[in-house]
Design an enzyme around this catalytic site. Structure first.
Site, PDB file in Angstrom:
ATOM      1  N   ASP A  60      17.472 -37.986  43.997  1.00 34.34           N
ATOM      2  CA  ASP A  60      16.890 -39.257  43.594  1.00 34.34           C
ATOM      3  C   ASP A  60      15.390 -39.281  43.940  1.00 34.34           C
ATOM      4  OD1 ASP A  60      18.112 -42.556  43.767  1.00 34.34           O
ATOM      5  OD2 ASP A  60      16.023 -41.985  43.860  1.00 34.34           O
ATOM      6  N   THR A  93      12.194 -43.613  38.092  1.00 32.42           N
ATOM      7  CA  THR A  93      11.117 -43.464  39.066  1.00 32.42           C
ATOM      8  C   THR A  93      10.475 -42.077  38.989  1.00 32.42           C
ATOM      9  OG1 THR A  93      12.825 -42.939  40.651  1.00 32.42           O
ATOM     10  CG2 THR A  93      11.897 -45.129  40.769  1.00 32.42           C
ATOM     11  N   THR A  94      11.310 -41.055  38.798  1.00 37.03           N
ATOM     12  CA  THR A  94      10.753 -39.706  38.714  1.00 37.03           C
ATOM     13  C   THR A  94       9.847 -39.616  37.484  1.00 37.03           C
ATOM     14  OG1 THR A  94      12.801 -38.911  39.678  1.00 37.03           O
ATOM     15  CG2 THR A  94      11.376 -37.259  38.719  1.00 37.03           C
ATOM     16  N   ASP A 372      21.572 -47.595  41.124  1.00 36.47           N
ATOM     17  CA  ASP A 372      20.726 -47.485  39.927  1.00 36.47           C
ATOM     18  C   ASP A 372      21.550 -47.837  38.692  1.00 36.47           C
ATOM     19  OD1 ASP A 372      18.950 -46.472  41.690  1.00 36.47           O
ATOM     20  OD2 ASP A 372      18.779 -44.470  40.803  1.00 36.47           O
TER      21      ASP A 372
HETATM   22  P1  ADP Z   1      14.337 -40.645  36.660  1.00 32.92           P
HETATM   23  O1  ADP Z   1      14.158 -40.941  38.110  1.00 32.92           O
HETATM   24  O2  ADP Z   1      13.052 -40.708  35.912  1.00 32.92           O
HETATM   25  O3  ADP Z   1      15.404 -41.450  36.026  1.00 32.92           O
HETATM   26  P2  ADP Z   1      16.092 -38.424  36.241  1.00 32.92           P
HETATM   27  O4  ADP Z   1      16.249 -37.235  37.110  1.00 32.92           O
HETATM   28  O5  ADP Z   1      17.197 -39.376  36.178  1.00 32.92           O
HETATM   29  O6  ADP Z   1      14.751 -39.124  36.619  1.00 32.92           O
HETATM   30  O7  ADP Z   1      15.800 -37.850  34.770  1.00 32.92           O
HETATM   31  C1  ADP Z   1      15.571 -38.719  33.719  1.00 32.92           C
HETATM   32  C2  ADP Z   1      15.326 -37.933  32.452  1.00 32.92           C
HETATM   33  O8  ADP Z   1      16.454 -37.135  32.137  1.00 32.92           O
HETATM   34  C3  ADP Z   1      15.125 -38.908  31.291  1.00 32.92           C
HETATM   35  O9  ADP Z   1      14.060 -38.463  30.492  1.00 32.92           O
HETATM   36  C4  ADP Z   1      16.448 -38.820  30.571  1.00 32.92           C
HETATM   37  O10 ADP Z   1      16.327 -39.130  29.198  1.00 32.92           O
HETATM   38  C5  ADP Z   1      16.817 -37.374  30.790  1.00 32.92           C
HETATM   39  N1  ADP Z   1      18.241 -37.142  30.569  1.00 32.92           N
HETATM   40  C6  ADP Z   1      19.287 -37.817  31.061  1.00 32.92           C
HETATM   41  N2  ADP Z   1      20.451 -37.330  30.593  1.00 32.92           N
HETATM   42  C7  ADP Z   1      20.138 -36.294  29.785  1.00 32.92           C
HETATM   43  C8  ADP Z   1      20.887 -35.365  29.005  1.00 32.92           C
HETATM   44  N3  ADP Z   1      22.202 -35.418  28.973  1.00 32.92           N
HETATM   45  N4  ADP Z   1      20.205 -34.429  28.329  1.00 32.92           N
HETATM   46  C9  ADP Z   1      18.873 -34.369  28.378  1.00 32.92           C
HETATM   47  N5  ADP Z   1      18.105 -35.210  29.090  1.00 32.92           N
HETATM   48  C10 ADP Z   1      18.719 -36.168  29.777  1.00 32.92           C
END
Ligand code: ADP
Ligand code: MG
Length: 511
Positions: A60, A93-94, A372
């Site tokens: 996270d 957030t990332t 979240d």
């Molecule tokens: P954040 O803290 O920004 O939410 P995450 O590690 O959750 O960071 O990553 C978010 C990113 O991963 C977003 O751009 C989201 O669209 C992408 N994402 C989530 N699920 C998938 C998936 N199944 N395939 C590709 N990208 C994905």
């Protein structure tokens, strides 16, 4: 600490102009770098270890930043934005922090080419406003033929949030749990508890769960009526005297008995059916309460007590003698076979999620993920406009910004900054491609062949339509706005001073 201060005193008392800008960029890239590789479904976990050897394995971004010791006030500006993103939009957030890093990197290139930071701020804001204005239409073009119910939309969005986190093991089940919980309460009224067990046993319960059991076995298992919240030992005052006279002893015992009977009678008169006590309950009182068909729990945690009082509209009473009818609340309490009591009331919508996980660390990480997810489910229920994730929306925005014929009021330098904003957005698909081991340049070329139609299917290691990976519009727009806010603050700064009386500088210097 002394060392860092001395260094600043000797040769870096003031950083200004380009030197200050470079230092700010360096820190922004450092902060973004800390979380970048956690992004997406194949993002890597980080093992955090504190000075005492406590470990935390987490994916996270916000959590990593919260627990990282950056001794720089510059980092604090970015971390504040990440915290705001989490508070307002629960996720992303990332994305927000990585975007800050990239916007700063490209701003630095523009500054090198003679563009003033204020012009860059203008261009970034212009591009941001433009993006916000075209997103609803883009959403419609993609999802107009989808016939998802509100629940299905929320489940899809929650799945995106949980993907790549430890919660992914039971994605379907946990997504349902989160969405069901938000149908009954707002995120701030959803309590998350942790117990040992299997993740699949994680459950949602309507109402507040008290992890206490009745004080005797012969109390009713289900009650409905008035609730007394008591922050007082439910016992008779102790007589601190040494007595040899059996009559006197009997008299004291009688007095104590009368004292307790009076109090129990008072409770009965007020139709109390459930006594929640923060302290102990005397064994004689327990018997009397059970006889009167009253359910009672003792040693209830203060935070639980406050929640129950709020739930049923009761005042926390510290002296039963002074109890009045408007002090008691209303609720329904049910003793479950699982070792807890569920309390519900019409007065307030609340819910509880009981996380079950085999290890404490696993439960903690699941807790962060579900927090979240519950927020994202709520966000989606408030505004169901969805956007595709996986970098697909960013590729669309990139293309649209770059192809826009801007009004003549904008200067070429402002437009160059808007184009830099468009380029910065591509850090999202690029990072997802990198974590999937895809060729980043080739991926970007493929995405931009039909911008907005394809995203990075990280797990399948290919570029394809990612319409089924959805994110609420507010989350996506919020991450971009937050990033621009942070970058605006950072670009406005042209000097770093070691100021007197500012604790934070003395501790951190300009690192
Ligand atoms: P954040 O803290 O920004 O939410 P995450 O590690 O959750 O960071 O990553 C978010 C990113 O991963 C977003 O751009 C989201 O669209 C992408 N994402 C989530 N699920 C998938 C998936 N199944 N395939 C590709 N990208 C994905
Ligand atoms: Mg996320």
């Amino acid at each position: 600490m002394a060392e860092s201060r001395q260094r600043i005193m000797e040769d870096e008392y003031v950083l200004s102009g380009r030197e200050a800008e470079k230092r700010i960029l360096e820190v922004a890239l450092q902060v973004a770098g800390r979380v970048q590789t956690t992004m997406g479904p194949l993002g890597r976990d980080k093992l955090l270890v504190d000075r005492h050897g406590n470990r935390m394995l987490t994916n996270d971004g916000a959590n990593i930043l919260k627990h990282t010791e950056f001794d720089s006030p510059i980092a604090a500006i970015i971390i504040d934005v990440a915290k705001a993103q989490e508070k307002l939009y629960y996720d992303g957030t990332t994305t927000c922090v990585v975007l800050v890093g990239e916007l700063m990197r490209l701003a630095d290139q523009l500054i090198e080419q003679g563009v003033h930071p204020n012009t860059i701020i203008d261009g970034y804001n212009m591009a941001l406003q433009f993006c916000k204005s075209i997103l609803p239409q883009y959403s419609q073009s993609i999802y107009e033929s989808e016939e998802w119910s509100a629940t299905e939309s929320a489940i899809q969005a929650v799945k995106t949030t949980l993907t790549g986190k430890s919660a992914e093991v039971e994605l379907e089940h946990l997504s349902n749990v989160c969405v069901e919980a938000t149908k009954h309460a707002k995120p701030e009224d959803i309590k998350i508890l942790k117990q040992h067990g299997e993740v699949i046993e994680t459950e949602f319960i309507k109402g507040v769960v008290l992890q206490n059991l009745p004080v005797t076995n012969d109390m009713p298992k289900e009650v409905q009526g008035k609730v007394l919240c008591l922050d007082e030992e439910f016992a008779a005052p102790q007589a601190n005297v040494t007595l040899n006279d059996p009559d006197k002893i009997q008299q004291i015992l009688n007095n104590q008995e009368a004292y307790l009977s009076n109090r129990v009678d008072l409770i009965k008169e007020l139709q109390v059916k459930f006594v929640v006590c923060q302290k102990g309950i005397d064994s004689k009182v327990r018997t009397k309460l059970a006889k009167a068909g009253i359910l009672a729990v003792r040693n209830v945690r203060k935070s639980d007590m406050i929640q129950i009082a709020e739930l049923c509209g009761a005042t926390i009473v510290t002296d039963i003698g002074a109890l009045e009818s408007n002090d008691v609340g209303d609720a329904e309490a049910t003793v479950s076979d699982m070792g807890y009591i569920v309390v519900e009331s019409d007065k307030k919508q609340t819910a509880t999620i009981i996380i079950r996980a085999p290890t404490e660390q696993g439960a903690d990480e699941l807790h962060r993920g579900l927090e979240d997810a519950v927020g994202v489910a709520y966000l989606t229920s408030k505004n169901p406009i969805l956007l595709p994730g996986a970098g697909q929306t960013q590729a669309f925005l990139h293309d649209r910004i770059r192809r826009t014929k801007w009004d003549a009021v904008w200067t070429s330098k402002q437009i160059a900054a808007a184009n830099a904003f468009a380029d910065a957005l591509m850090i999202i698909p690029r990072t997802l491609a990198e974590s999937a081991g895809l060729d980043t340049m080739e991926t970007i070329v493929q995405l931009l062949r039909e911008p907005g139609s394809y995203g990075v299917h990280a797990k399948g290691r290919e570029v394809m339509s990612m319409n089924s990976v959805v994110e609420p519009i507010e989350l996506v727009a919020g991450a971009m706005s937050g990033a621009v806010d942070a970058v605006t603050s950072l670009l406005r700064t042209d000097a770093l001073y070691l100021a007197r009386r500012l604790e934070v500088w003395e501790q951190g210097g300009f690192n």
